[in-house]
Design a protein around this motif. Structure first.
Motif, mmCIF file in Angstrom:
data_model
loop_
_atom_site.group_PDB
_atom_site.id
_atom_site.type_symbol
_atom_site.label_atom_id
_atom_site.label_comp_id
_atom_site.label_asym_id
_atom_site.label_seq_id
_atom_site.Cartn_x
_atom_site.Cartn_y
_atom_site.Cartn_z
ATOM 1 N N UNK A 75 0.801 -1.224 0.000
ATOM 2 C CA UNK A 75 0.000 0.000 0.000
ATOM 3 C C UNK A 75 0.834 1.275 0.000
ATOM 4 N N UNK A 76 2.144 1.157 0.189
ATOM 5 C CA UNK A 76 3.009 2.340 0.111
ATOM 6 C C UNK A 76 2.843 3.072 -1.218
ATOM 7 N N UNK A 77 2.575 2.331 -2.286
ATOM 8 C CA UNK A 77 2.456 2.937 -3.613
ATOM 9 C C UNK A 77 1.007 3.080 -4.060
ATOM 10 N N UNK A 78 0.053 2.876 -3.154
ATOM 11 C CA UNK A 78 -1.353 3.026 -3.524
ATOM 12 C C UNK A 78 -1.718 4.509 -3.509
ATOM 13 N N UNK A 79 -1.213 5.204 -4.530
ATOM 14 C CA UNK A 79 -1.383 6.651 -4.644
ATOM 15 C C UNK A 79 -2.193 6.964 -5.891
ATOM 16 N N UNK A 80 -2.698 8.187 -5.936
ATOM 17 C CA UNK A 80 -3.587 8.580 -7.016
ATOM 18 C C UNK A 80 -3.043 8.333 -8.408
ATOM 19 N N UNK A 81 -1.753 8.600 -8.606
ATOM 20 C CA UNK A 81 -1.167 8.472 -9.940
ATOM 21 C C UNK A 81 -1.156 7.035 -10.443
ATOM 22 N N UNK A 82 -1.218 6.060 -9.530
ATOM 23 C CA UNK A 82 -1.159 4.660 -9.927
ATOM 24 C C UNK A 82 -2.503 3.951 -9.832
ATOM 25 N N UNK A 83 -3.522 4.643 -9.402
ATOM 26 C CA UNK A 83 -4.846 4.029 -9.278
ATOM 27 C C UNK A 83 -5.621 4.150 -10.573
ATOM 28 N N UNK A 84 -6.333 3.105 -10.916
ATOM 29 C CA UNK A 84 -7.185 3.122 -12.095
ATOM 30 C C UNK A 84 -8.596 2.756 -11.648
ATOM 31 N N UNK A 85 -9.474 3.746 -11.501
ATOM 32 C CA UNK A 85 -10.821 3.465 -10.976
ATOM 33 C C UNK A 85 -11.662 2.582 -11.885
ATOM 34 N N UNK A 86 -11.257 2.418 -13.150
ATOM 35 C CA UNK A 86 -12.060 1.629 -14.082
ATOM 36 C C UNK A 86 -11.617 0.176 -14.176
ATOM 37 N N UNK A 87 -10.506 -0.172 -13.523
ATOM 38 C CA UNK A 87 -10.026 -1.541 -13.667
ATOM 39 C C UNK A 87 -9.137 -1.971 -12.533
ATOM 40 N N UNK A 88 -8.098 -2.742 -12.856
ATOM 41 C CA UNK A 88 -7.262 -3.365 -11.836
ATOM 42 C C UNK A 88 -5.951 -2.616 -11.610
ATOM 43 N N UNK A 89 -5.890 -1.365 -11.996
ATOM 44 C CA UNK A 89 -4.715 -0.533 -11.771
ATOM 45 C C UNK A 89 -3.432 -1.185 -12.291
ATOM 46 N N UNK A 90 -3.352 -1.405 -13.604
ATOM 47 C CA UNK A 90 -2.153 -2.041 -14.151
ATOM 48 C C UNK A 90 -0.866 -1.287 -13.847
#
Length: 211
Positions: A75-90
């Motif tokens: 979760x250290x990198x669970x930041x906005x720039x890496x989140x994809x609300x439409x899928x699995x955040x590739x």
């Protein structure tokens, strides 16, 4: 080091190439042919639903495995720039694979504590950077998991909808663990203490490293 950038010509690649060379491995640039020694080590994914104990156990494992592994929290990198609300955040998954591969160049494998399933790691180009990815999923009885998530601080946002979604994922893990490729091991933490769970996880990691 960044395994996506050639040390010879500086070209970035989205599809790294790793070749075995006797007992070791070599990172090969498809642009200039540069060959660089590369540690292709196993990655250990301590996974499972939120509330089953991954983060808490991970804190204990930092000390217990300090002689052999680098233990990190996903979760250290669970930041906005890496989140994809439409899928699995590739971008999130691929970034972790790249970072873990980079960390492993110091000679110690990574134990990644965070929610992930084999389909979220096994099919990215970065998968070639690892010898094997081993998965151990922590699970929990539904009523206990629900209580744990309800007890979390309000800032974490565990409302009824999110809790029910996590309970569905918990059931999916319990049913599908043996069917994923590769299969995931299962460890029920319903009645286990943190130290008891850490004992099992530590033995799992050390046993696989011994092999």
């Amino acid at each position: 080091m960044n395994p996506m950038i050639c040390a010879g010509c500086g070209v970035w690649t989205d599809e790294p190439r790793v070749e075995t060379d006797g007992p070791g491995a070599v990172l090969v640039c498809l642009s200039c042919g540069h060959r660089e020694p590369f540690r292709r080590l196993p990655l250990f994914a301590l996974t499972g639903p939120s509330g089953t104990g991954k983060t808490t156990v991970g804190r204990v494992l930092v000390e217990r495995l300090s002689d052999r592994c680098v233990v990190v929290e996903q979760d250290l990198l669970w930041v906005g720039a890496l989140r994809d609300p439409s899928g699995d955040s590739p971008a999130f998954r691929q970034t972790w694979l790249r970072l873990a591969a980079s960390l492993q160049q110091n000679g110690r494998p990574v134990v990644l504590c965070g929610t992930v399933a084999p389909p979220q790691f096994e099919y990215w180009p970065e998968r070639v950077l690892f010898a094997d990815i081993h998965y151990l999923a922590l699970t929990c009885a539904p009523e206990v998991l629900r209580a744990r998530l309800r007890a979390r601080p309000a800032w974490r946002g565990w409302d009824h909808r999110r809790i029910e979604e996590m309970l569905e994922f918990n059931e999916w893990v319990r049913v599908q663990a043996s069917r994923t490729v590769p299969p995931m091991g299962l460890l029920d933490t319903t009645r286990s203490t943190v130290d008891q769970t850490a004992d099992v996880v530590e033995n799992w990691v050390r046993g696989l490293l011994a092999v």
